[in-house]
Scaffold this motif. Structure first.
Motif, short mmCIF file in Angstrom:
data_model
loop_
_atom_site.label_atom_id
_atom_site.label_comp_id
_atom_site.label_asym_id
_atom_site.label_seq_id
_atom_site.Cartn_x
_atom_site.Cartn_y
_atom_site.Cartn_z
N SER A 97 1.15 20.04 1.87
CA SER A 97 -0.33 19.91 1.51
C SER A 97 -1.24 20.83 2.11
O SER A 97 -0.87 21.01 3.28
CB SER A 97 -0.64 18.36 1.30
OG SER A 97 -0.64 17.76 2.62
N THR A 130 0.86 17.18 10.93
CA THR A 130 -0.53 18.14 10.62
C THR A 130 -0.36 19.31 11.56
O THR A 130 -0.24 19.34 12.73
CB THR A 130 -1.71 17.31 10.69
OG1 THR A 130 -1.86 16.15 9.91
CG2 THR A 130 -2.66 18.26 10.44
N TYR A 185 -2.01 22.51 -4.82
CA TYR A 185 -3.00 22.59 -3.41
C TYR A 185 -4.18 22.45 -3.45
O TYR A 185 -5.06 22.24 -2.73
CB TYR A 185 -2.51 23.93 -2.62
CG TYR A 185 -0.99 24.01 -2.27
CD1 TYR A 185 -0.29 23.12 -1.62
CD2 TYR A 185 -0.32 24.94 -3.06
CE1 TYR A 185 1.06 23.29 -1.33
CE2 TYR A 185 0.98 25.14 -2.46
CZ TYR A 185 1.87 24.09 -1.79
OH TYR A 185 2.92 24.56 -1.55
N ALA A 240 1.09 18.66 6.35
CA ALA A 240 -0.23 19.06 6.03
C ALA A 240 -0.74 20.30 6.85
O ALA A 240 -0.78 20.25 8.27
CB ALA A 240 -1.28 17.86 6.11
N ASP A 272 -3.91 21.97 8.13
CA ASP A 272 -5.32 21.64 8.25
C ASP A 272 -5.91 23.05 8.44
O ASP A 272 -5.89 23.60 9.32
CB ASP A 272 -5.71 20.71 9.36
CG ASP A 272 -7.27 20.44 9.30
OD1 ASP A 272 -7.91 21.02 9.05
OD2 ASP A 272 -7.37 19.31 10.16
N THR A 328 -5.35 20.84 3.75
CA THR A 328 -6.60 19.88 3.92
C THR A 328 -7.59 20.93 4.46
O THR A 328 -7.58 21.76 5.06
CB THR A 328 -6.37 18.81 4.74
OG1 THR A 328 -6.13 19.27 6.12
CG2 THR A 328 -5.17 17.85 4.48
#
Length: 108
Positions: free
Chosen positions: A71, A13, A98, A43, A45, A73
């Protein structure tokens, strides 16, 4: 910009703090490229990134290891708007992936 990297097993992340723009694009890419090869899921963030311009789209469009899934978040309204416009303008780029992931919920 400060970017926190947290690695757990094969997942990382990355949490940038500050605006994601062309001024910080090289730093964001460098952080991504420093991840060990064992990381297969990344990810971003975005809870502490109040603004993202087209540099964020460029970062998502940059070819990376095909074995590494990416991804987003904690999307904020501005992030969602940018991705929605990108989906309309560049449907083949598949930015919609996304927007439609479980972790893409809106930041509180």
């Amino acid at each position: 910009m400060n970017i926190t990297t947290e690695i757990r097993g094969t997942a990382a992340t990355l949490t940038p703090r500050g605006d994601i723009d062309f001024q910080h694009l090289d730093q964001l890419r460098a952080t991504l490229h420093r991840l060990p090869p064992s990381v297969t899921n990344v990810a971003w963030d975005l809870r502490d990134a109040p603004f993202v311009d087209v540099a964020g789209l460029d970062l998502l469009s940059t070819p990376s290891d095909p074995q590494r899934a990416t991804s987003l978040t904690n999307l904020q309204p501005q992030h969602r708007r940018l991705l929605t416009i990108a989906c309309e303008l560049f449907p083949d780029a598949r930015f919609d992936r996304y927007l439609n992931t479980p972790g893409a919920h809106q930041a509180a």
